[in-house]
Design a protein around this motif. Sequence first.
Motif, PDB file in Angstrom:
ATOM      1  N   ASN A  11      74.283 -38.950 -61.844  1.00 38.86           N
ATOM      2  CA  ASN A  11      74.095 -37.700 -61.096  1.00 38.86           C
ATOM      3  C   ASN A  11      72.839 -37.712 -60.221  1.00 38.86           C
ATOM      4  OD1 ASN A  11      72.362 -37.637 -63.179  1.00 38.86           O
ATOM      5  ND2 ASN A  11      73.035 -35.676 -64.042  1.00 38.86           N
ATOM      6  N   PRO A  13      70.703 -37.147 -56.984  1.00 40.92           N
ATOM      7  CA  PRO A  13      70.853 -36.026 -56.045  1.00 40.92           C
ATOM      8  C   PRO A  13      71.725 -36.357 -54.832  1.00 40.92           C
ATOM      9  CG  PRO A  13      68.553 -36.267 -56.701  1.00 40.92           C
ATOM     10  CD  PRO A  13      69.286 -37.409 -57.329  1.00 40.92           C
ATOM     11  N   LEU A  14      71.603 -37.563 -54.290  1.00 41.79           N
ATOM     12  CA  LEU A  14      72.428 -37.916 -53.119  1.00 41.79           C
ATOM     13  C   LEU A  14      73.908 -37.947 -53.492  1.00 41.79           C
ATOM     14  CD1 LEU A  14      70.339 -40.830 -51.534  1.00 41.79           C
ATOM     15  CD2 LEU A  14      70.828 -38.600 -50.503  1.00 41.79           C
ATOM     16  N   GLN A  16      75.335 -36.209 -55.958  1.00 40.08           N
ATOM     17  CA  GLN A  16      75.784 -34.822 -56.177  1.00 40.08           C
ATOM     18  C   GLN A  16      76.041 -34.118 -54.846  1.00 40.08           C
ATOM     19  OE1 GLN A  16      74.012 -32.347 -59.277  1.00 40.08           O
ATOM     20  NE2 GLN A  16      72.724 -34.087 -59.808  1.00 40.08           N
ATOM     21  N   HIS A  17      75.115 -34.321 -53.891  1.00 40.83           N
ATOM     22  CA  HIS A  17      75.244 -33.672 -52.579  1.00 40.83           C
ATOM     23  C   HIS A  17      76.531 -34.124 -51.881  1.00 40.83           C
ATOM     24  CE1 HIS A  17      73.892 -31.952 -48.750  1.00 40.83           C
ATOM     25  NE2 HIS A  17      74.332 -33.077 -48.204  1.00 40.83           N
ATOM     26  N   LYS A  18      76.766 -35.426 -51.892  1.00 39.35           N
ATOM     27  CA  LYS A  18      77.948 -35.966 -51.193  1.00 39.35           C
ATOM     28  C   LYS A  18      79.234 -35.550 -51.892  1.00 39.35           C
ATOM     29  CE  LYS A  18      75.374 -39.883 -49.324  1.00 39.35           C
ATOM     30  NZ  LYS A  18      75.502 -39.666 -47.889  1.00 39.35           N
ATOM     31  N   THR A  20      79.736 -32.749 -53.406  1.00 34.34           N
ATOM     32  CA  THR A  20      80.009 -31.356 -53.009  1.00 34.34           C
ATOM     33  C   THR A  20      80.710 -31.318 -51.648  1.00 34.34           C
ATOM     34  OG1 THR A  20      78.096 -30.617 -54.250  1.00 34.34           O
ATOM     35  CG2 THR A  20      78.935 -29.096 -52.587  1.00 34.34           C
ATOM     36  N   ILE A  21      80.311 -32.225 -50.749  1.00 34.88           N
ATOM     37  CA  ILE A  21      80.953 -32.273 -49.418  1.00 34.88           C
ATOM     38  C   ILE A  21      82.446 -32.552 -49.568  1.00 34.88           C
ATOM     39  CG2 ILE A  21      81.099 -33.616 -47.257  1.00 34.88           C
ATOM     40  CD1 ILE A  21      78.036 -34.011 -47.473  1.00 34.88           C
ATOM     41  N   ASN A  24      84.859 -29.765 -51.041  1.00 35.57           N
ATOM     42  CA  ASN A  24      85.203 -28.653 -50.143  1.00 35.57           C
ATOM     43  C   ASN A  24      86.593 -28.870 -49.537  1.00 35.57           C
ATOM     44  OD1 ASN A  24      85.395 -26.854 -47.952  1.00 35.57           O
ATOM     45  ND2 ASN A  24      83.167 -26.849 -47.694  1.00 35.57           N
ATOM     46  N   CYS A  27      86.928 -30.206 -45.959  1.00 36.74           N
ATOM     47  CA  CYS A  27      86.500 -31.559 -45.574  1.00 36.74           C
ATOM     48  C   CYS A  27      87.745 -32.337 -45.112  1.00 36.74           C
ATOM     49  CB  CYS A  27      85.833 -32.237 -46.773  1.00 36.74           C
ATOM     50  SG  CYS A  27      85.377 -33.952 -46.493  1.00 36.74           S
TER      51      CYS A  27
END
Length: 212
Positions: A11, A13-14, A16-18, A20-21, A24, A27
């Motif tokens: 997990n 941060p990069l 987790q961020h990607k 989330t993209i 969606n 996307c």
Amino acid sequence: MAKLGKFEVLNHPLIQHKLTIIRNENCGTREFRQVVNEIAELMAYEVSRDMPLEDCEVKTPIIKTIQKQLAGKKVVIVPILRAGLGMVDGILELIPAAKVGHVGMYRDEKTLKPTEYFVKMPDNLASRDIFVVDPMLATGGSAIMAVDALKKRGAVNIKFVCLVAAPEGVKALRDAHPDIDVFAAALDDHLDENGYIVPGLGDAGDRLFGTK
Ligand code: PRP
Ligand code: URA
């Protein structure tokens, strides 16, 4: 005695961020494909952390010195078709010399049971580090059958790498193959009545390839 494999959620941060993209629903195919590969590349960095090294001599412009290089074992990336294909290029960015085997599986929409339709592997599987990749670990049926197919052909060092895992799938895979390491970018909540991961990201194969 065979070693006991681990389960790890990567997990960063990069990652987790990607993730989330691509969760969606807005996307689109192009972005989904690109970001799946980016996540796979980041995961490969973590998954390859225990690769063995050996000493080697190198002559710098200054002096001869003993440094480290990767020792022997070649990596094989094994995508579970179709959706696993979406992770291959990202991992090859980091490990360009890896070979690529393929396992074709599809889930029956009603029974959720997988059917194997294709297996093509490089030789000498026993001496290789194998990364089985598939974005989704839902009931675990496809992953279990893919690892069965690899072990039947002599594979020993197997890691399973997925983006989104359901607790049901993690348990089933680890019960069936306790010796393999399992890595996920996220451990989600549960499976719905249709075998989809909740919250998940939908049908990974359809979203990667723009099918329905
Ligand atoms: C999806 C996914 C996994 C499998 C996971 O593939 O890519 O392979 O389902 O489900 P399981 O853990 O319950 O077996 P699918 O069968 O939809 O085929 P596809 O990759 O061709 O879309
Ligand atoms: N396969 C997918 O592509 N998505 C899920 O949520 C479950 C299985």
